[in-house]
Structures are given as structure tokens and as C-alpha cells.
Design an enzyme around this catalytic site. Structure first.
Site, mmCIF file in Angstrom:
data_model
loop_
_atom_site.group_PDB
_atom_site.id
_atom_site.type_symbol
_atom_site.label_atom_id
_atom_site.label_comp_id
_atom_site.label_asym_id
_atom_site.label_seq_id
_atom_site.Cartn_x
_atom_site.Cartn_y
_atom_site.Cartn_z
ATOM 1 N N LYS A 107 0.854 -1.184 0.000
ATOM 2 C CA LYS A 107 0.000 0.000 0.000
ATOM 3 C C LYS A 107 0.893 1.238 0.000
ATOM 4 C CE LYS A 107 -3.182 2.820 2.547
ATOM 5 N NZ LYS A 107 -3.654 3.200 3.895
ATOM 6 N N GLY A 195 -11.371 7.805 6.896
ATOM 7 C CA GLY A 195 -12.553 8.599 7.191
ATOM 8 C C GLY A 195 -13.731 7.842 7.743
#
Length: 264
Positions: A107, A195
């Protein structure tokens, strides 16, 4: 068709030729200890965990190691570049990760500043091109911009991971329109990254057609992390079923469930 039908159960997804059944990816930071982290991963049913190479011990046997609690033979480790603010730092970090554990599915995140933790897309694109050229398979944290995600695909990203809201904010998905546009235009998996605050946020991401959701703080900072991990697992599954079922059309006015004609 019954929901118990096996055709419903086989809803896997694939990234870089690797297939997974769980669409929930869990982080490995902010937990009170590694044991709680491992328990949360199990409760979430996650098959992939992200590992901050600069922060989590994966190679020093003299200190507590994550691998002692989460078996890398059973759960896929996704090394990430959390804390990197330049392409050069991110590239060096992932090269070290590959040397330490042989990982190529990674990632990538390159942050622009410490206050917002928003991605620096110029540095991110630069790093993605270099890493892809070196044989890495980068899943890339990015802004929720359909143009930027298309550029990442062209640069070699095997998945794009637009933020729903700032990292660790728990604000939920702030722009459903751009996430939907990204999903519609992408040829690689799309996963909301950052988020998510509660289960309904995860369900929304899946209802928009995303292939998966990544979260850390939403589980780790819950008062009961294991129960929240379970809630997130169910929310991701529910959102996926809702997306595949094709929701009803929205209407401006009421539409009765029973016909009004022929009333007694």
C-alpha cells in the site's frame, strides 16, 4: 433465491491476481496491544491487514512482533508507507519491506502535510511509477478524484484507494459523487481508505459499488473494538448485498405500497 444459496456466498474479489472473500481490510495501529489487534482482525473476518513498515515491528525478534499474533500465512500483510512525505521515502520504505518479508503487494501513501494527512498526488504518482517498474504491486491511497485515480492506473496501480474523509477523522464519506465516478471509471479495484467512523459509513462505501473498505481508527478507538469490528464486518456485507440487489428508485412524492383503486 434464498440468501443461503451458495451463489450468494461466493462473492470474492481479486487484486493483482489474488482473490479474497472478505472486503474489509483492517489496520494494525492504535490498539492497546497486539493481542487486541489480533482479536479485532478475527472479529472483522479480515483477510488483509495493513502494516506501517516504519512503526510496526515485523523483523526484530527481540521485541514483540506482530507476526506472533497475526499469522502472515493465514492473513495477507499489506506493508504501507504511513508517515512518508516524499516519493523517495516511500520507495525506500517499501524496498526495505520487500527485503524483510518478500512482499510485493503493498500500500503506497505519500502525505502532503502533517495537519491534514492529505495525499501529495505528484509525489504519489512519481512513487507509483517507480515501484511498478520495480515489480511492486501498489495499492494506492489517493484523493477522491476520478482523474487522479485514472492517472494512477496508468502509472501501474493495481488498486486505487480514495479517501472518504481525512485519516482518523471518522467523518464518513464526504463526497459520494466523486467516489461513484471513480468506481464507474476504474478498471482496477476501488477501496475507500480513511474517514470511516461507524458501520453506516462502511455500508455507504459498499452501496456506492466500492470493492472494499479499509479502516483502522474506527475499530481501534471504539469503546469496544471487538464489537465494532463485528459491526463493520456485517455493514460491509450488508452494503455489498444492497449494491448488488439494485436499490429502488428515489421519488419526489409518496408511492403507496398498496393500490388506492378499488378501496372498500
Amino acid at each position: 433465491m434464498s440468501i443461503a444459496d451458495e451463489s450468494w456466498a461466493d462473492d470474492s474479489w481479486t487484486v493483482a491476481g489474488r482473490t479474497f472473500r472478505s472486503r474489509l481490510i483492517v489496520g494494525t495501529g492504535k490498539y492497546k496491544d497486539l493481542a487486541e489487534n489480533a482479536a479485532a482482525v478475527a472479529a472483522a473476518g479480515a483477510e488483509i491487514v495493513t502494516v506501517a513498515v516504519r512503526r510496526v515491528n515485523i523483523s526484530d525478534p527481540k521485541a514483540p512482533m506482530l507476526t506472533d499474533f497475526i499469522d502472515p500465512k493465514k492473513v495477507t500483510y499489506l506493508p504501507n508507507t504511513a508517515g512518508c512525505f516524499t516519493a523517495e521515502d516511500a520507495i525506500r520504505t517499501l524496498r526495505l519491506a520487500r527485503e524483510a518479508g518478500g512482499w510485493d503487494l503493498v500500500k503506497l501513501e505519500v502525505l502532503g502535510e502533517a495537519r491534514t494527512l492529505y495525499p501529495d498526488m505528484r509525489e504519489t504518482l512519481k512513487a507509483c511509477e517507480v515501484l511498478a517498474g520495480e515489480g511492486f504491486l501498489p495499492m494506492v491511497y489517493c484523493v477522491d478524484d476520478p482523474i487522479a485515480t485514472k492517472q494512477l492506473e496508468e502509472a501501474g496501480a493495481v488498486a486505487v484507494m480514495p479517501l472518504g474523509a481525512p485519516i482518523g477523522s471518522g467523518l464518513g464519506i464526504q463526497n459520494r459523487v466523486t467516489i461513484r465516478l471513480i468506481v464507474e471509471g476504474a478498471k482496477v479495484p476501488v477501496l475507500v481508505d480513511a474517514g470511516v467512523g461507524t458501520a453506516s459509513d462502511a455500508a455507504v462505501a459498499m452501496e456506492l459499488g466500492c470493492d472494499g473498505v479499509l479502516m483502522n481508527t474506527a475499530i481501534a478507538e471504539a469503546k469496544d473494538p471487538l464489537r465494532m469490528a463485528r459491526a463493520m464486518k456485517l455493514a460491509v456485507e450488508a452494503g455489498r448485498h444492497a449494491y448488488l440487489s439494485g436499490r429502488m428508485a428515489t421519488r419526489k412524492y409518496a408511492d403507496p405500497s398498496s393500490p388506492l383503486a378499488g378501496l372498500i
